[in-house]
Design a protein around this motif. Sequence first.
Motif, PDB file in Angstrom:
ATOM      1  N   HIS A 300      -4.267   5.492  20.314  1.00 49.07           N
ATOM      2  CA  HIS A 300      -3.963   5.399  18.883  1.00 49.07           C
ATOM      3  C   HIS A 300      -2.449   5.241  18.719  1.00 49.07           C
ATOM      4  CE1 HIS A 300      -8.075   6.679  17.945  1.00 49.07           C
ATOM      5  NE2 HIS A 300      -7.933   7.598  18.882  1.00 49.07           N
ATOM      6  N   ASN A 301      -2.035   4.127  18.124  1.00 46.98           N
ATOM      7  CA  ASN A 301      -0.613   3.882  17.901  1.00 46.98           C
ATOM      8  C   ASN A 301      -0.153   4.718  16.704  1.00 46.98           C
ATOM      9  OD1 ASN A 301       1.943   2.890  17.482  1.00 46.98           O
ATOM     10  ND2 ASN A 301       1.389   0.829  18.132  1.00 46.98           N
ATOM     11  N   LEU A 302       0.868   5.563  16.914  1.00 50.07           N
ATOM     12  CA  LEU A 302       1.346   6.460  15.872  1.00 50.07           C
ATOM     13  C   LEU A 302       2.526   5.866  15.101  1.00 50.07           C
ATOM     14  CD1 LEU A 302       1.174   9.851  17.796  1.00 50.07           C
ATOM     15  CD2 LEU A 302      -0.546   8.802  16.329  1.00 50.07           C
ATOM     16  N   ALA A 303       2.845   4.595  15.325  1.00 58.24           N
ATOM     17  CA  ALA A 303       3.987   3.980  14.643  1.00 58.24           C
ATOM     18  C   ALA A 303       3.814   4.021  13.132  1.00 58.24           C
ATOM     19  CB  ALA A 303       4.162   2.543  15.128  1.00 58.24           C
ATOM     20  N   SER A 304       2.605   3.773  12.636  1.00 59.61           N
ATOM     21  CA  SER A 304       2.387   3.762  11.188  1.00 59.61           C
ATOM     22  C   SER A 304       2.664   5.140  10.585  1.00 59.61           C
ATOM     23  CB  SER A 304       0.951   3.316  10.880  1.00 59.61           C
ATOM     24  OG  SER A 304       0.012   4.179  11.508  1.00 59.61           O
ATOM     25  N   VAL A 305       2.368   6.210  11.331  1.00 63.73           N
ATOM     26  CA  VAL A 305       2.624   7.564  10.828  1.00 63.73           C
ATOM     27  C   VAL A 305       4.124   7.797  10.667  1.00 63.73           C
ATOM     28  CG1 VAL A 305       2.361  10.021  11.335  1.00 63.73           C
ATOM     29  CG2 VAL A 305       0.496   8.427  11.873  1.00 63.73           C
ATOM     30  N   PHE A 306       4.886   7.364  11.670  1.00 61.50           N
ATOM     31  CA  PHE A 306       6.334   7.562  11.599  1.00 61.50           C
ATOM     32  C   PHE A 306       6.971   6.662  10.532  1.00 61.50           C
ATOM     33  CE2 PHE A 306       5.520   9.110  15.956  1.00 61.50           C
ATOM     34  CZ  PHE A 306       6.047  10.388  15.807  1.00 61.50           C
ATOM     35  N   TYR A 307       6.435   5.452  10.369  1.00 62.35           N
ATOM     36  CA  TYR A 307       6.945   4.592   9.301  1.00 62.35           C
ATOM     37  C   TYR A 307       6.684   5.234   7.931  1.00 62.35           C
ATOM     38  CZ  TYR A 307       8.050   0.612  12.306  1.00 62.35           C
ATOM     39  OH  TYR A 307       8.626  -0.208  13.240  1.00 62.35           O
ATOM     40  N   LEU A 308       5.517   5.855   7.776  1.00 61.05           N
ATOM     41  CA  LEU A 308       5.197   6.517   6.508  1.00 61.05           C
ATOM     42  C   LEU A 308       6.146   7.689   6.254  1.00 61.05           C
ATOM     43  CD1 LEU A 308       3.390   6.908   4.047  1.00 61.05           C
ATOM     44  CD2 LEU A 308       1.843   8.282   5.474  1.00 61.05           C
ATOM     45  N   ALA A 310       9.149   7.972   7.419  1.00 57.37           N
ATOM     46  CA  ALA A 310      10.454   7.393   7.105  1.00 57.37           C
ATOM     47  C   ALA A 310      10.502   6.921   5.655  1.00 57.37           C
ATOM     48  CB  ALA A 310      10.742   6.230   8.056  1.00 57.37           C
ATOM     49  N   LEU A 311       9.372   6.361   5.180  1.00 56.79           N
ATOM     50  CA  LEU A 311       9.321   5.921   3.780  1.00 56.79           C
ATOM     51  C   LEU A 311       9.480   7.100   2.829  1.00 56.79           C
ATOM     52  CD1 LEU A 311       8.797   3.735   1.654  1.00 56.79           C
ATOM     53  CD2 LEU A 311       6.338   4.171   1.929  1.00 56.79           C
ATOM     54  N   LEU A 312       8.835   8.218   3.124  1.00 59.65           N
ATOM     55  CA  LEU A 312       8.956   9.402   2.274  1.00 59.65           C
ATOM     56  C   LEU A 312      10.399   9.913   2.253  1.00 59.65           C
ATOM     57  CD1 LEU A 312       5.676  11.290   3.257  1.00 59.65           C
ATOM     58  CD2 LEU A 312       6.138   9.950   1.181  1.00 59.65           C
ATOM     59  N   CYS A 313      11.046   9.898   3.422  1.00 55.71           N
ATOM     60  CA  CYS A 313      12.447  10.308   3.476  1.00 55.71           C
ATOM     61  C   CYS A 313      13.319   9.352   2.651  1.00 55.71           C
ATOM     62  CB  CYS A 313      12.937  10.359   4.923  1.00 55.71           C
ATOM     63  SG  CYS A 313      12.181  11.667   5.903  1.00 55.71           S
ATOM     64  N   GLY A 314      13.011   8.051   2.755  1.00 57.67           N
ATOM     65  CA  GLY A 314      13.766   7.074   1.990  1.00 57.67           C
ATOM     66  C   GLY A 314      13.600   7.287   0.483  1.00 57.67           C
TER      67      GLY A 314
END
Length: 331
Positions: A300-308, A310-314
């Motif tokens: 399971h690629n967790l990249a989408s979780v980290f991008y999400l 990062a979006l919340l932090c942004g």
Amino acid sequence: MSDFFHHSGIEYPWLLLLLFLGLFPWFVRGHEAFPHPSMLSLPKDTFSIWVERVWRLLGSLFILFIVLALAGIYWGEPVVERVGRGAHIMMVLDRSASMNDDFADKPAEGSASKMAAARRVLQQFVDKGREDLIGMVTFSTSPILVAPLGGDREAVKAALKATDAGGMGFTAIARGLGLALDYYEGKPMTGSRVVLLVSDGGAHLDSKTQDMLRAMFIRQSASLYWIFLRSANGSSLSVPPEEGREDAYPEYHLHQFFGTLGVPYKAYEAESPRAVETAIADIARLKNQPVRYFEAAPRHNLASVFYLLALLCGCGLFALHLTEVKQWRTA
């Protein structure tokens, strides 16, 4: 949590060197500075200090999450235990020169070669046994492990296709069976074990070899099925040899020995390709027992979780930016 770290991994670990950029927000000034003498006389505002700390923390997390997403962190490839119906089957195929001969009963059409018929039927057998674990050993003068026991059916079918070259050499059945049984050694018994011998001939086994094979079959708890491909004018497993000609019918003696192994044993005497198909169908039914096997699950690629994240932090940074004083109001 320990299970997560055990099954997780990073696709591009060198990108983690960029994690130091997460310290960048703590060393820069991110808000407007107004040179006004009265600013120094103002008391410290605790709320503003915490707002600034949150702003810097969000900036660090934004950079860290982006770097982790680019590094390709994934979780998965665990080995999942599954339960199905089938068996752990080691096929032992005779590749001696006699396998190029015809059956006792020639078919009306198509190839009468015993090797061709065995290859065709075994390929169908491999295709149908979807939950079986299958391996393959071929033998003539010497045995060869051509496909390890597992779920890779393409490897087994490729090994079967390699028998197009035809057979050669002699019939070393004992060595072929020994190599197949060796492959069960030290492996957990999670299903019924079957050794499927496909051969047209027998061999004289001395007492030492017989004792060794008997001990191996009992230790591995493996059943034995023998599809005996009877040649034209060949002897039958059920007909005792004439007195004084015992050595001329090794198949009969081998059949008698297999009956004393102390494990389930059944022989099929196939005089035609059709008889081989019938024998295989019967074996497929008999071996259909519960079996446990292990299968690798996709990652399971967790990249989408980290991008999400990062979006919340942004979004948090943008919200704080809207509260920032852009111009100092003068009286």
